[in-house]
Write an enzyme that holds these catalytic residues in place. Structure first.
Site, mmCIF file in Angstrom:
data_model
loop_
_atom_site.group_PDB
_atom_site.id
_atom_site.type_symbol
_atom_site.label_atom_id
_atom_site.label_comp_id
_atom_site.label_asym_id
_atom_site.label_seq_id
_atom_site.Cartn_x
_atom_site.Cartn_y
_atom_site.Cartn_z
ATOM 1 N N ASP A 37 -20.707 -45.182 -8.419
ATOM 2 C CA ASP A 37 -20.581 -45.714 -9.772
ATOM 3 C C ASP A 37 -21.743 -46.633 -10.135
ATOM 4 O O ASP A 37 -22.012 -47.614 -9.437
ATOM 5 C CB ASP A 37 -19.259 -46.497 -9.854
ATOM 6 N N ASP A 38 -22.430 -46.312 -11.212
ATOM 7 C CA ASP A 38 -23.470 -47.189 -11.771
ATOM 8 C C ASP A 38 -24.662 -47.397 -10.830
ATOM 9 O O ASP A 38 -25.315 -48.435 -10.876
ATOM 10 C CB ASP A 38 -22.882 -48.555 -12.175
ATOM 11 N N CYS A 76 -19.458 -43.932 -17.755
ATOM 12 C CA CYS A 76 -18.625 -43.262 -16.749
ATOM 13 C C CYS A 76 -17.949 -41.973 -17.190
ATOM 14 O O CYS A 76 -18.255 -40.895 -16.689
ATOM 15 C CB CYS A 76 -17.535 -44.216 -16.263
ATOM 16 N N HIS A 130 -12.881 -41.080 -14.422
ATOM 17 C CA HIS A 130 -12.869 -42.478 -14.828
ATOM 18 C C HIS A 130 -11.446 -43.029 -14.949
ATOM 19 O O HIS A 130 -10.569 -42.390 -15.526
ATOM 20 C CB HIS A 130 -13.569 -42.630 -16.178
ATOM 21 N N ASP A 344 -23.291 -41.823 -11.304
ATOM 22 C CA ASP A 344 -22.866 -41.208 -12.575
ATOM 23 C C ASP A 344 -23.825 -41.446 -13.741
ATOM 24 O O ASP A 344 -23.784 -40.720 -14.738
ATOM 25 C CB ASP A 344 -21.418 -41.577 -12.939
ATOM 26 N N HIS A 345 -24.712 -42.431 -13.620
ATOM 27 C CA HIS A 345 -25.757 -42.689 -14.630
ATOM 28 C C HIS A 345 -26.617 -43.815 -14.100
ATOM 29 O O HIS A 345 -26.292 -44.434 -13.085
ATOM 30 C CB HIS A 345 -25.149 -43.066 -15.991
HETATM 31 CA CA CA Z 1 -20.344 -45.544 -14.142
#
Ligand code: CA
Length: 514
Positions: A37-38, A76, A130, A344-345
């Site tokens: 995540d992130d 997300c 998410h 995810d990004h």
């Molecule tokens: Ca994320």
């Protein structure tokens, strides 16, 4: 050496179990699908050697690193919904954090579901979809995740529970301060109901064991599950989702100690992209949800603390990835398991005087992607080809010898695994919604195209794509940080026209010849 009969028999039995899912009996490879995540592509294996990510780097050495992989929307749920369905946000209709893709695509066959339908045992844990937007048809057994407190230190946990009006007077975190209007109105960045300074601190260093926080517990569950999966006859697809380095940047102290804060370099471009529309990059309302974060610009001291926390959270998460990889090795599963890891990004750590994600900028759209396939001859190589997260579904399906469903909007990048330098997509596409612009185009959608050299973003009315509110053009050859929008310069008129024609072709016009 005298063999102990019982132990020898046990060893034979283990060997038989291992071979039962190896190539002779089951040609299908297992899939270990790791979501982070992130996580921005600031890792050792991406050339940033000051980041301590030895375990993700292990995947890189055994696999391929994609340097120019792009998510389809830098937040997300839109990113994950797109990746897991193999379709783009305009198809999933998931542009926010409160819409399930089944609303628009009730019968879509997700990535996991596709593997399940073809004989795989598909199990998921941790953050894959998410928040509360799980999708039961994806899995062979219900998805689950261990729950842990967000903070280890009691004082921080207490702050996290305080209502804004209970906070100390004079604290910027006290209720009443309005969130940045642009962020609040247009950037879905947290659970519904979160608001300015409503949460605990943005970071925490505590002398606690790894399993105090969720990722440590997820790794333990994954390790336990691998043992179970190893007993099965069918190949497995194990999805393991880690939540760090998502805010808050909590990690055991030993991971903080890997970094000297005085050596942490701050973003060199602490200013908004010049000549870009105000809404192109937002300052980061999500970060302002955390206690003690001022609404205005982040000071250099605080920026250094935040970056320290982000790096510590990466190293903590990386150690949990390592524990799962170790178990895969211990069970001798690695030789028949494809390992893929994606973030995810991307994320901004002060670039453009902004934090978090929620934009079409390179910082936000470009994210880590690594894949290791047993026996690949290109192990250790990097590819600069433009690939998209929507390509992950067809790639894994092709590698496993599964048919490709007709609904997919990406293409398998398997040919790049054989030749990472071959010609590939001519562009990658991301998008992000915003509120109303200035032109009367109403609510906006920014459709962004990354070519080999340029980023070209067109902000159009969500309901009428012919209404253009603004255009951004960045030249990565001279301006890799996207600091100067060149779209309005008269000398670029022909280039803008050319890129506009390519942009209108969309992703279908950018597909590689295979
Ligand atoms: Ca994320």
């Amino acid at each position: 050496m005298k063999l102990i009969p019982g132990l020898f028999a046990a060893a034979l039995l283990i060997g038989a179990q291992v071979s039962s899912i190896s190539a002779e009996d089951s040609p299908k490879p297992n899939i270990l699908f790791i979501a982070v995540d992130d996580l921005r592509p600031e890792l050792g294996c991406y050339g940033q050697r000051y980041i301590k990510s030895p375990n993700i780097d292990r995947i890189a050495r055994a696999g391929m690193v994609f340097e120019r992989a792009y998510c389809q929307q830098a937040v997300c749920s839109p990113s994950r919904s797109s990746l897991m369905t193999g379709t783009r946000p305009d198809t999933t209709k998931v542009w926010d954090l409160k819409t399930h893709f089944r609303a628009a695509l009730p019968n879509v066959v997700t990535l996991g579901q596709h593997f399940k339908n073809h004989g795989y045992f598909v199990q998921g844990m941790g953050k894959i979809y998410h928040g509360n937007y799980d999708d039961a048809p994806t899995w062979s057994v219900p998805w689950k995740t261990p729950r842990t407190p967000r903070y280890a230190l009691p004082a921080n946990a207490k702050l996290d529970r305080l209502q804004p009006e209970e906070r100390p007077v004079g604290d910027a975190s006290r209720g009443g301060a309005r969130r940045n209007a642009a962020d609040a109105g247009t950037a879905p960045d947290g659970p519904t109901g979160s608001g300015k300074n409503s949460r605990g601190p943005a970071f925490e260093s505590a002398e606690v064991p790894d399993n105090t926080y969720q990722d440590g517990k997820v790794a333990e569950l994954a390790i336990e599950t691998l043992g179970d999966l190893n007993q099965r006859k069918s190949p497995f697809f194990l999805a393991v989702g880690f939540v760090k380095p998502h805010l808050p940047f909590v990690a055991p102290k030993k991971y903080w100690d890997l970094y000297d804060p005085q050596e942490i370099r701050l973003a060199p471009n602490k200013f908004r992209p010049k000549d870009a529309p105000d809404y192109a990059v937002l300052p980061g309302g999500e970060l302002r949800n955390y206690h003690g974060i001022p609404e205005d610009s982040i000071s250099d001291d605080l920026a250094r603390q935040l970056k320290h926390g982000y790096y510590a959270a990466i190293s903590y998460m990386d150690a949990q990835v390592g524990r799962v990889l170790d178990e895969l090795d211990r069970l001798h599963l690695r030789t028949n398991t494809i390992v893929i890891l994606w973030g995810d990004h991307g994320w901004k750590l002060g670039e453009h005087d902004a934090w978090c994600k929620h934009s079409n900028s390179e910082n936000d759209a470009n994210a880590p992607l690594l894949i290791s396939v047993p026996g690949m001859k290109s192990a250790g190589r990097h590819s600069k080809a433009l690939v998209e997260f929507v390509d992950i579904y067809p790639t894994l399906a092709e590698l496993a010898g599964l048919p490709l469903p007709g609904h997919l909007e990406g293409v398998s990048f398997r040919p790049l695994l054989e030749n990472p330098d071959r010609a590939w997509k001519t562009a990658a596409f991301s998008q992000y919604p915003r509120g109303a612009g200035r032109s009367g185009a109403g609510q906006l959608m920014g459709y962004s195209m990354r070519t080999d050299r340029h980023r070209f973003t067109v902000w159009v009315g969500r309901d009428d794509h012919s209404k253009v509110d603004a255009i951004e053009l960045y030249d990565h050859q001279t301006d890799p940080q996207e600091n100067q929008n060149l779209a309005k310069r008269p000398e670029n008129a022909a280039l803008v026209e050319k890129l506009m024609a390519q942009w209108k072709q969309g992703w279908r016009g950018a597909l590689p010849l295979r």
